[in-house]
Design an enzyme around this catalytic site. Structure first.
Site, PDB file in Angstrom:
ATOM      1  N   SER A  97     -11.283   0.435   4.030  1.00 41.23           N
ATOM      2  CA  SER A  97     -11.835   1.233   2.481  1.00 41.23           C
ATOM      3  C   SER A  97     -11.444   0.802   1.368  1.00 41.23           C
ATOM      4  O   SER A  97     -11.814  -0.607   1.125  1.00 41.23           O
ATOM      5  CB  SER A  97      -9.905   1.719   2.163  1.00 41.23           C
ATOM      6  OG  SER A  97      -9.179   0.201   2.066  1.00 41.23           O
ATOM      7  N   GLN A 149      -4.329  -9.246   6.410  1.00 44.23           N
ATOM      8  CA  GLN A 149      -5.226  -8.095   6.793  1.00 44.23           C
ATOM      9  C   GLN A 149      -6.030  -8.272   7.248  1.00 44.23           C
ATOM     10  O   GLN A 149      -5.890  -6.993   8.526  1.00 44.23           O
ATOM     11  CB  GLN A 149      -4.980  -6.877   5.206  1.00 44.23           C
ATOM     12  CG  GLN A 149      -3.465  -7.108   4.851  1.00 44.23           C
ATOM     13  CD  GLN A 149      -2.989  -6.465   3.977  1.00 44.23           C
ATOM     14  OE1 GLN A 149      -4.164  -5.003   3.408  1.00 44.23           O
ATOM     15  NE2 GLN A 149      -1.917  -6.045   2.785  1.00 44.23           N
ATOM     16  N   GLY A 182       1.210  -4.626   3.812  1.00 47.49           N
ATOM     17  CA  GLY A 182       0.980  -5.595   4.100  1.00 47.49           C
ATOM     18  C   GLY A 182       2.520  -6.445   4.096  1.00 47.49           C
ATOM     19  O   GLY A 182       4.032  -5.932   3.828  1.00 47.49           O
ATOM     20  N   CYS A 230       0.400  -0.805  -0.033  1.00 52.30           N
ATOM     21  CA  CYS A 230       0.167   0.272  -0.167  1.00 52.30           C
ATOM     22  C   CYS A 230       0.730   0.820   0.043  1.00 52.30           C
ATOM     23  O   CYS A 230       0.427   2.874  -0.594  1.00 52.30           O
ATOM     24  CB  CYS A 230      -1.048   0.199   0.849  1.00 52.30           C
ATOM     25  SG  CYS A 230      -2.137  -1.172   1.192  1.00 52.30           S
ATOM     26  N   HIS A 275      -9.091   3.803  -1.879  1.00 57.05           N
ATOM     27  CA  HIS A 275      -7.818   3.217  -1.487  1.00 57.05           C
ATOM     28  C   HIS A 275      -7.627   1.992  -3.331  1.00 57.05           C
ATOM     29  O   HIS A 275      -6.751   1.047  -3.224  1.00 57.05           O
ATOM     30  CB  HIS A 275      -7.350   2.097  -0.541  1.00 57.05           C
ATOM     31  CG  HIS A 275      -6.066   1.682  -0.050  1.00 57.05           C
ATOM     32  ND1 HIS A 275      -4.872   2.801  -0.380  1.00 57.05           N
ATOM     33  CD2 HIS A 275      -5.806   0.603   0.844  1.00 57.05           C
ATOM     34  CE1 HIS A 275      -4.394   1.940   0.166  1.00 57.05           C
ATOM     35  NE2 HIS A 275      -4.677   0.699   0.487  1.00 57.05           N
ATOM     36  N   CYS A 295      -0.773   2.430   7.012  1.00 57.13           N
ATOM     37  CA  CYS A 295       0.699   0.572   6.884  1.00 57.13           C
ATOM     38  C   CYS A 295       0.264  -0.463   5.489  1.00 57.13           C
ATOM     39  O   CYS A 295      -0.024   0.310   4.987  1.00 57.13           O
ATOM     40  CB  CYS A 295      -0.800  -0.413   7.726  1.00 57.13           C
ATOM     41  SG  CYS A 295      -2.522  -0.318   7.346  1.00 57.13           S
ATOM     42  N   ARG A 324     -20.399   8.425   0.291  1.00 58.85           N
ATOM     43  CA  ARG A 324     -21.945   8.684   0.153  1.00 58.85           C
ATOM     44  C   ARG A 324     -21.913   9.816   0.846  1.00 58.85           C
ATOM     45  O   ARG A 324     -22.327  10.348   2.475  1.00 58.85           O
ATOM     46  CB  ARG A 324     -21.763   7.207   1.575  1.00 58.85           C
ATOM     47  CG  ARG A 324     -21.153   5.936   0.718  1.00 58.85           C
ATOM     48  CD  ARG A 324     -22.182   4.889   1.692  1.00 58.85           C
ATOM     49  NE  ARG A 324     -21.759   3.905   1.010  1.00 58.85           N
ATOM     50  CZ  ARG A 324     -20.202   2.947   0.580  1.00 58.85           C
ATOM     51  NH1 ARG A 324     -19.583   3.632   0.772  1.00 58.85           N
ATOM     52  NH2 ARG A 324     -20.438   1.803  -0.294  1.00 58.85           N
TER      53      ARG A 324
END
Length: 390
Positions: free
Chosen positions: A245, A155, A378, A89, A346, A376, A219
């Protein structure tokens, strides 16, 4: 040591899976971003020393070095080299840090750091599932199996474990998700994103074209009751799709230059790279590394959390930024002031420079000085970048 400056920072508005950006090939989307960065700065494209681009799912439409293919899909000259990096990420945040290191060392003077991810065309996990479907090995080696016997680096499980470890409740996670949508909606309505978003032309089913300039995942009618009512991802857990996400298509990028390029091209810097760190922690709990790596980054920079005016902590799952706030005793008012990945999406490899574009523009719009970005990643890793707005 030489200084590294950011002179342009942009992102596309996020597109939902199968949504408004799904018609764009990722190399074309990346190429469009590179063209925009070049046009924004007025830098001679032949002067670009390198393009470093983050991308996580490097398969299918994103295979064979999508960074180079993005250059070839752009109007940049063929002489511009490019490479694709994967720190999960944090891939494009790492791209920025590599770019800054090259500039600060004096080896390069103009580097484009960017990211692209089409999660519609290349779903998350594709490189692994494509291999295992053919009976080929996955990423978990025999040596890893011996070291972490019976463990899978999940995760989802890590986010649930962090929520429990830091004493978070489901109501807190749901409220955080609601706040992300409310802040993103307010930022959109106020025009706060206008300076950072590169409008992308899309063609509708009727053949008519229009510009995609509003993040598709927000939203605008979000409510606590609606978020709280979303089905749990696992029995007995706290996480839901609403507190995670959003899958997203998008591209983003920044231009990193040295002092010589500032003078040569008459550029006005937006920000200076003040500090860069990367670190790793337990890969089983997986997503907690931003807490410890932020502490170490602040120590190395000789700063305290109170010195930082705004924070961007990626909202991979709601427990991560909430645990980060508690562990750092940070001010929640300064966190993700325009919402985060829960509302905005994301796009994996594009998220690093996406967050950076938002952070730089928010700092400058608010007359703030220092911003800190972390996420964060992986495998239990995290990048931390501290910027000084100029």
């Amino acid at each position: 040591m030489k200084q590294a400056y950011i002179v342009a920072a942009a992102r596309t508005a996020g597109g939902r899976r199968g949504g408004r950006l799904s018609g764009w090939h990722p190399a074309d989307l990346g190429g469009r971003m590179l063209d925009h960065l070049a046009a924004t700065t007025g830098i001679d494209p032949a002067a670009i020393d390198d393009v470093i681009m983050g991308c996580v799912s490097q398969a299918g439409a994103q295979a064979n070095n999508v960074a180079r293919y993005s250059v070839l899909a752009s109007s940049l000259p063929e002489s511009v080299p490019a490479t694709t990096v994967d720190r999960q990420c944090g891939s494009s945040q790492q791209a920025v840090q590599f770019a800054a290191q090259a500039v600060m060392s004096g080896m390069m003077d103009v580097v484009f750091a960017a990211g692209v991810e089409s999660m519609s065309r290349v779903p998350m996990g594709t490189p692994v599932t494509a291999a295992t479907a053919q009976g080929l090995d996955g990423p978990f080696s025999p040596a890893m199996e011996r070291r972490y016997k019976g463990v899978r680096f999940s995760q989802f499980a890590g986010a649930e474990a962090i929520a429990r470890k830091h004493g978070l409740t489901k109501d807190e996670l749901d409220q955080f998700a609601l706040d992300s949508h409310l802040k993103a909606a307010a930022a959109t309505r106020s025009g706060a994103f206008d300076g950072e978003i590169l409008p992308i032309e899309i063609t509708g089913a009727d053949g008519a074209t229009e510009l995609h300039r509003i993040d598709e995942g927000i939203r605008f009618d979000a409510s606590f009751e609606g978020i709280a009512g979303v089905k749990l991802l696992q029995e007995g857990g706290m996480l839901t799709a609403a507190t995670s996400s959003q899958v997203c298509d998008g591209a983003s990028g920044v231009v990193v230059v040295g002092e010589d390029a500032l003078k040569r091209f008459g550029l006005t810097p937006l920000a200076r790279l003040h500090h860069m760190s990367v670190g790793a922690e337990d890969p089983v709990i997986n997503l907690e590394a931003p807490l410890a790596v932020t502490r170490r980054a602040l120590d190395k920079a000789g700063m305290r959390i109170g010195d930082i005016d705004l924070y961007e902590v990626n909202e991979a799952f709601a427990p991560i930024p909430l645990a980060w706030l508690r562990a750092l005793d940070a001010d929640p008012v300064r966190l993700n002031v325009h919402g985060g990945a829960i509302a905005l999406g994301h796009p994996l490899g594009a998220s690093g420079t996406k967050l950076m574009a938002t952070l730089i523009h928010a700092l400058r719009a608010g007359g703030k000085r220092y911003g800190l970005q972390t996420m964060c990643e992986g495998g239990g890793q995290a990048n931390v970048t501290i910027l000084e707005a100029l």
